[in-house]
Write a protein that holds these residues in place. Structure first.
Motif, PDB file in Angstrom:
ATOM      1  N   ALA A   1       2.212   6.493 -10.495  1.00 41.85           N
ATOM      2  CA  ALA A   1       1.275   6.636 -11.338  1.00 41.85           C
ATOM      3  C   ALA A   1       0.148   5.708 -10.729  1.00 41.85           C
ATOM      4  O   ALA A   1      -1.156   5.593 -11.425  1.00 41.85           O
ATOM      5  N   GLY A   2       0.247   5.481  -9.179  1.00 43.05           N
ATOM      6  CA  GLY A   2      -0.970   4.757  -8.575  1.00 43.05           C
ATOM      7  C   GLY A   2      -1.034   3.190  -8.808  1.00 43.05           C
ATOM      8  O   GLY A   2      -2.190   2.454  -8.603  1.00 43.05           O
ATOM      9  N   ARG A   3      -0.068   2.793  -9.630  1.00 46.40           N
ATOM     10  CA  ARG A   3      -0.232   1.191  -9.834  1.00 46.40           C
ATOM     11  C   ARG A   3       0.276   0.176  -8.719  1.00 46.40           C
ATOM     12  O   ARG A   3      -0.209  -0.803  -8.383  1.00 46.40           O
ATOM     13  N   PHE A   4       1.094   0.981  -7.803  1.00 47.53           N
ATOM     14  CA  PHE A   4       1.544   0.196  -6.827  1.00 47.53           C
ATOM     15  C   PHE A   4       1.573   1.002  -5.558  1.00 47.53           C
ATOM     16  O   PHE A   4       1.700   2.361  -5.510  1.00 47.53           O
ATOM     17  N   ASP A   5       0.833   0.623  -4.340  1.00 44.32           N
ATOM     18  CA  ASP A   5       0.359   1.442  -3.108  1.00 44.32           C
ATOM     19  C   ASP A   5       1.267   1.062  -1.821  1.00 44.32           C
ATOM     20  O   ASP A   5       1.071  -0.080  -1.441  1.00 44.32           O
ATOM     21  N   LEU A   6       2.121   1.928  -1.718  1.00 38.65           N
ATOM     22  CA  LEU A   6       2.844   1.390  -0.539  1.00 38.65           C
ATOM     23  C   LEU A   6       1.938   1.798   0.834  1.00 38.65           C
ATOM     24  O   LEU A   6       2.322   0.845   1.646  1.00 38.65           O
ATOM     25  N   SER A   7       1.505   2.585   0.903  1.00 37.25           N
ATOM     26  CA  SER A   7       0.717   2.844   2.249  1.00 37.25           C
ATOM     27  C   SER A   7      -0.247   1.669   2.431  1.00 37.25           C
ATOM     28  O   SER A   7      -0.366   1.285   3.870  1.00 37.25           O
ATOM     29  N   MET A   8      -0.796   0.970   1.528  1.00 34.81           N
ATOM     30  CA  MET A   8      -1.708   0.000   2.108  1.00 34.81           C
ATOM     31  C   MET A   8      -1.119  -1.268   2.665  1.00 34.81           C
ATOM     32  O   MET A   8      -1.557  -2.184   3.251  1.00 34.81           O
ATOM     33  N   MET A   9       0.121  -1.345   2.410  1.00 36.24           N
ATOM     34  CA  MET A   9       0.908  -2.438   2.766  1.00 36.24           C
ATOM     35  C   MET A   9       1.272  -2.332   4.441  1.00 36.24           C
ATOM     36  O   MET A   9       1.559  -3.295   5.079  1.00 36.24           O
ATOM     37  N   VAL A  10       1.126  -1.249   4.926  1.00 35.31           N
ATOM     38  CA  VAL A  10       1.315  -1.053   6.477  1.00 35.31           C
ATOM     39  C   VAL A  10       0.244  -1.088   7.165  1.00 35.31           C
ATOM     40  O   VAL A  10      -0.853  -0.470   6.821  1.00 35.31           O
ATOM     41  N   THR A  11       0.140  -2.053   8.008  1.00 29.94           N
ATOM     42  CA  THR A  11      -1.308  -2.382   8.979  1.00 29.94           C
ATOM     43  C   THR A  11      -0.634  -1.871  10.256  1.00 29.94           C
ATOM     44  O   THR A  11      -1.652  -2.046  11.172  1.00 29.94           O
ATOM     45  N   GLU A  12       0.313  -1.597  10.739  1.00 29.80           N
ATOM     46  CA  GLU A  12       0.707  -1.165  11.942  1.00 29.80           C
ATOM     47  C   GLU A  12       1.829  -0.163  11.847  1.00 29.80           C
ATOM     48  O   GLU A  12       2.821  -0.238  11.251  1.00 29.80           O
TER      49      GLU A  12
END
Length: 360
Positions: free
Chosen positions: A323-334
């Protein structure tokens, strides 16, 4: 043979080498990893803060595709996408019987089973935290894999195995954040970013992120922080000022240090709630006097794996993600290879970045 990151001894550098995996026996599953997150728990195992038999293959946050299954495995089949579950509940102990599956006494019993051997000398390797995800492939007990949620790339789904379940559970199961409450989060690494997003989902009115690195402000605000403060430039009194002079309703500590646990507790209002997610060493002693415990009426609780039941919580999280409420990809910085894990450990120690992800 497959490539893996092997910890030869506690405190020693990881070695990237070939290992030999056994065929999956009865009740076991062979998985080809798509990705594995580098978690602070892996660092704690490597430096001796948490115990692990060595030599070992670490890594416990991962997702991949089933290659083959042993006799008796029916819930997954070759070709299925799966999320690794490093702490499967046995279903038989006292804690499982009262619904506290995250405290299962037998959760790590499977880790005693032989996992693999080195390709050169045939040395037995221990599977760190059951699943040994720092390898191209792994063989695990059948209850260590859960069907991956539909519509979520496996590289993103890897984060569900620890950081997201822990952060989401800390907010929704341990601290039980309610709509309109204020939340302060200490430590904005992978788990901290999941806590921020989960607090926003819970409807927190104010979400304060505290970290040693000013470079994390943009990342923290993307995750849902309404305020960002540098750890060295703030005190519990400053947090109370930001929350109407009362203190936050909830504090979540994701560092595992005595000083930050104490600061988190002092940053909450009278009657507030502090949840400790960070794993600290035995040398980190936190002290309180009897009068302040009585006067402030605050609660201080530990939190294991987010007090989560993966089988119950993964579908809920999947709905939030789709639903777009939780963004997994933004947590990855490397995004790194196996040989990038030591540098990722160094970045954790220095307080840099969010989640490093080993992509196979």
């Amino acid at each position: 043979m497959v490539r893996a990151a092997v910890l030869p001894a506690v405190g020693a550098p990881l070695e990237i080498t070939d290992i030999v995996l056994p065929e999956p026996g009865p009740g076991r599953v062979r998985v080809r990893l798509a990705a594995a997150g580098v978690c602070h728990s892996d660092l704690s195992l490597s430096n001796g803060t948490m115990r692990v038999p060595v030599p070992a293959v670490l890594g416990h946050e991962g997702a991949g595709t089933v290659v083959s299954v042993g006799e008796g495995v029916t819930h997954v089949a070759p070709g299925d996408g799966v999320v690794l579950n490093w702490a499967p509940s046995c279903g038989n102990c006292h804690h499982c019987g009262i619904g506290e599956v995250w405290l299962c006494a037998g959760a790590l019993a499977g880790a005693a089973n032989l996992h693999a051997r080195t390709a050169d000398g045939g040395t037995d390797l221990h599977p760190g935290l059951n699943v040994a995800a720092f390898a191209e492939e792994t063989v695990v007990a059948g209850n260590c894999v859960l069907p991956a949620p539909d519509g979520i790339p496996l590289t993103d789904a890897a984060l569900l195995g620890c950081a997201v379940l822990t952060g989401y559970g800390a907010v929704h199961h341990s601290a039980r954040v309610r709509a309109g409450e204020s939340v302060v989060v200490f430590g904005i690494g992978g788990v901290g970013l999941a806590v921020l997003q989960s607090a926003r989902i819970a409807g927190a009115s104010q979400v304060i992120a505290v970290d040693v690195s000013p470079e994390k402000e943009e990342l923290a605000r993307r995750a849902g922080a309404t305020d960002f403060v540098i750890a060295s430039e703030t005190t519990p009194r400053d947090i109370r000022k930001r929350t109407g002079g009362q203190g936050a309703d909830v504090a979540v500590e994701c560092v595992g240090r005595a000083a930050t646990i104490r600061s988190a507790w002092e940053s909450t209002r009278r009657g507030g709630r502090t949840t400790v997610v960070g794993i600290g060493g035995k040398d980190q002693q936190v002290t309180f006097n009897a009068l302040e415990i009585f006067h402030w009426g605050r609660s201080l609780t530990g939190c294991v794996y987010g007090n989560s039941d993966p089988a119950r919580d993964l579908p809920v999280l999947a709905d939030h993600i789709r639903a777009g409420r939780f963004d997994l990809s933004m947590m990855v910085t490397e995004r790194i290879g196996l040989d990038g894990i030591p540098a990722a450990f160094d970045h954790m120690i220095a307080g840099k970045g969010g989640r490093a992800l080993v992509v196979f």
